[in-house]
Scaffold this active site. Structure first.
Site, short mmCIF file in Angstrom:
data_model
loop_
_atom_site.label_atom_id
_atom_site.label_comp_id
_atom_site.label_asym_id
_atom_site.label_seq_id
_atom_site.Cartn_x
_atom_site.Cartn_y
_atom_site.Cartn_z
N ILE A 8 0.84 -1.20 0.00
CA ILE A 8 0.00 0.00 0.00
C ILE A 8 0.88 1.25 0.00
CG2 ILE A 8 -1.92 1.20 1.14
CD1 ILE A 8 -2.64 -1.53 2.42
N GLY A 58 9.29 -5.10 1.83
CA GLY A 58 9.12 -4.25 0.65
C GLY A 58 10.28 -4.40 -0.32
N PHE A 117 2.88 3.02 7.25
CA PHE A 117 2.38 1.75 6.71
C PHE A 117 3.21 0.55 7.17
CE2 PHE A 117 1.37 5.06 3.64
CZ PHE A 117 0.06 4.77 3.26
N ALA A 122 4.11 -2.22 8.95
CA ALA A 122 3.65 -3.16 9.97
C ALA A 122 3.74 -4.59 9.45
CB ALA A 122 2.20 -2.85 10.35
N SER A 175 -6.65 -1.24 11.06
CA SER A 175 -7.20 -2.42 10.39
C SER A 175 -8.58 -2.77 10.94
CB SER A 175 -6.26 -3.59 10.63
OG SER A 175 -6.87 -4.80 10.26
N TYR A 223 -2.32 -9.57 15.93
CA TYR A 223 -2.23 -8.51 14.92
C TYR A 223 -3.24 -7.40 15.21
CZ TYR A 223 -3.07 -6.03 10.59
OH TYR A 223 -3.28 -5.03 9.67
N LYS A 263 -2.69 -3.33 16.51
CA LYS A 263 -3.23 -2.13 15.86
C LYS A 263 -4.09 -1.32 16.84
CE LYS A 263 -1.53 -2.41 11.71
NZ LYS A 263 -0.70 -1.35 11.15
N PHE A 317 -10.31 -2.46 5.50
CA PHE A 317 -10.83 -3.81 5.37
C PHE A 317 -9.82 -4.56 4.48
CE2 PHE A 317 -14.70 -4.06 7.92
CZ PHE A 317 -14.58 -2.84 8.52
N HIS A 355 -2.12 -13.47 1.25
CA HIS A 355 -3.42 -12.86 1.03
C HIS A 355 -4.18 -13.49 -0.12
CE1 HIS A 355 -3.23 -10.05 4.21
NE2 HIS A 355 -2.02 -9.66 3.85
N ARG A 384 -15.29 -11.27 3.32
CA ARG A 384 -14.47 -10.08 3.51
C ARG A 384 -14.94 -8.97 2.56
NH1 ARG A 384 -13.34 -12.64 7.19
NH2 ARG A 384 -11.34 -13.20 8.10
N1 UDP Z 1 -7.81 -17.31 2.64
C1 UDP Z 1 -7.92 -18.57 2.09
N2 UDP Z 1 -6.83 -19.08 1.42
C2 UDP Z 1 -5.65 -18.40 1.30
C3 UDP Z 1 -5.57 -17.09 1.85
C4 UDP Z 1 -6.67 -16.59 2.51
O1 UDP Z 1 -8.94 -19.25 2.20
O2 UDP Z 1 -4.70 -18.94 0.70
C5 UDP Z 1 -8.96 -16.75 3.33
C6 UDP Z 1 -8.68 -16.38 4.78
O3 UDP Z 1 -8.91 -17.48 5.63
C7 UDP Z 1 -9.65 -15.24 5.01
C8 UDP Z 1 -9.79 -14.58 3.62
O4 UDP Z 1 -9.31 -15.54 2.69
O5 UDP Z 1 -10.89 -15.72 5.38
C9 UDP Z 1 -8.97 -13.31 3.49
O6 UDP Z 1 -7.68 -13.58 3.96
P1 UDP Z 1 -6.47 -12.59 3.71
O7 UDP Z 1 -5.24 -13.24 4.27
O8 UDP Z 1 -6.43 -12.18 2.28
O9 UDP Z 1 -6.86 -11.29 4.55
P2 UDP Z 1 -7.25 -11.09 6.10
O10 UDP Z 1 -8.75 -11.03 6.12
O11 UDP Z 1 -6.68 -12.24 6.89
O12 UDP Z 1 -6.62 -9.80 6.44
#
Ligand code: UDP
Length: 332
Positions: free
Chosen positions: A12, A36, A72, A74, A116, A140, A144, A168, A188, A220
């Protein structure tokens, strides 16, 4: 106006550096390059170093006057924070306190802080607004929230005003490039789903299909990284205009399940996305969807790319860049 961007070589932060540069600000990036990439900070001056290094901060703040700081830098992985909380409290809290002490000492009184949605914990309502109880369920989120408390106290006692932006799920990439999520391999969902689509990953793992959500997978609220950066611009300007510090949710208010993200990625890329189911990941709340009315009314924030397909399409552009860069044998 001169802005210090801490973590400006990260995902970000690098988008923010580009945005600030385009707006004509003087920008200094401070980044320890723990996750980074130097080349991601595409504008202004770059200083390699840690935000917990007080001597370095004293040097920076003595060398030039800064009108604001954006922070940023973290650690951001929920599951890792459960297994290694010390790392999270050390960097996200203790080092941030060093930054705040240095800002105070040098009368740098404007901060935009990356907070967050993880500060809320398990949601009690369909959509979460800023008055929702903050009861984080992982280290985490607690790290925050601790900083948010410190910031409120610093504002009351010392007049160091801060906007605390509760993201989010940041996703997407600047369609103008050449930047994007920089964690490799990363944890992610959106970048990993697209890696499975490109063939760099054999399949995406779905963590948990037994949540209390319509299809059993976590829900999400995905928000475009450039829309987050726009909110930072507005927040900094509000501070300059004299606004008191506040917390703002940044999300689109639309929830998508893990399976819906995978489906959208198939549609956008036109490729298969192989997947497999695994147990729940520790620390994940079932559903996080924002009510961002406050950011709209008080900051005038209007996301330009609220559609999941656009966010995924822009992230796909970046995945194509990475594929070309690594020349991965299985990239198709
Ligand atoms: N997730 C998943 N498989 C992956 C990565 C993430 O099923 O390989 C799911 C995770 O359990 C969460 C959602 O995707 O429910 C978003 O996860 P992410 O790590 O992107 O962001 P977070 O919400 O943890 O910040």
């Amino acid at each position: 106006m001169r802005v210090l961007v801490i973590g400006g070589a990260g995902y970000i932060g690098s988008h923010m550096v580009k945005r600030l540069g385009a707006a004509g600000f003087a920008v200094v990036t401070l980044d320890n390059l723990s996750s980074g990439r130097r080349e991601a900070a595409t504008y202004g001056e770059f200083v390699e170093g840690d935000l917990g290094d007080r001597d370095l901060l004293d040097d920076l703040f003595s060398a030039a006057k800064f009108d604001g700081v954006m922070h940023f830098a973290a650690h951001i992985e929920v599951a890792e924070s459960v297994g290694n909380p010390e790392k999270y409290y050390r960097n996200n809290v203790a080092s941030t306190l060093v930054l705040l002490e240095a800002m105070r000492a040098h009368s740098v009184n404007h901060l935009v802080f990356s907070s967050s949605a993880a500060v809320y914990g398990e949601p009690r309502r369909e959509r979460i607004d800023e008055n929702h109880p903050a009861e984080p369920v992982n280290p985490y989120g607690r790290s925050k929230l601790m900083v948010e408390h410190i910031l409120r106290d610093f504002e009351a006692a010392y007049g160091l005003r801060s906007m605390r932006l509760r993201y989010f799920n940041a996703a997407g990439a600047d369609p103008g490039g050449p930047i994007g999520p920089c964690h490799e391999p990363g944890t992610h969902l959106v970048p990993l789903v697209l890696r499975a689509a490109s063939g760099r990953l054999p399949r995406i793992t779905v963590f948990g299909v037994d949540y209390d959500t319509p299809d059993g997978t976590c829900v999400r609220d995905y928000v475009h990284v450039n829309d987050l950066c726009e909110a930072h611009m507005l927040a900094l300007r509000a501070l300059w205009d004299g606004a008191p510090g506040a917390a703002f949710n940044l999300g689109n208010g639309n929830g998508f399940s893990v399976l819906e993200v995978i489906k959208a990625a198939r549609t956008v890329t036109g490729r298969p996305v192989p997947s497999r189911v695994a147990p729940r990941r520790p620390g994940d709340p079932a559903r996080l969807v924002s009510d961002s009315t406050r950011a709209a009314t008080e900051l005038g924030w209007r996301p330009r790319h609220p559609e999941l397909e656009t966010i995924i399409a822009h992230a796909w552009g970046w995945e194509r860049v990475l594929c070309a860069r690594v020349d991965h044998a299985s990239c198709h």
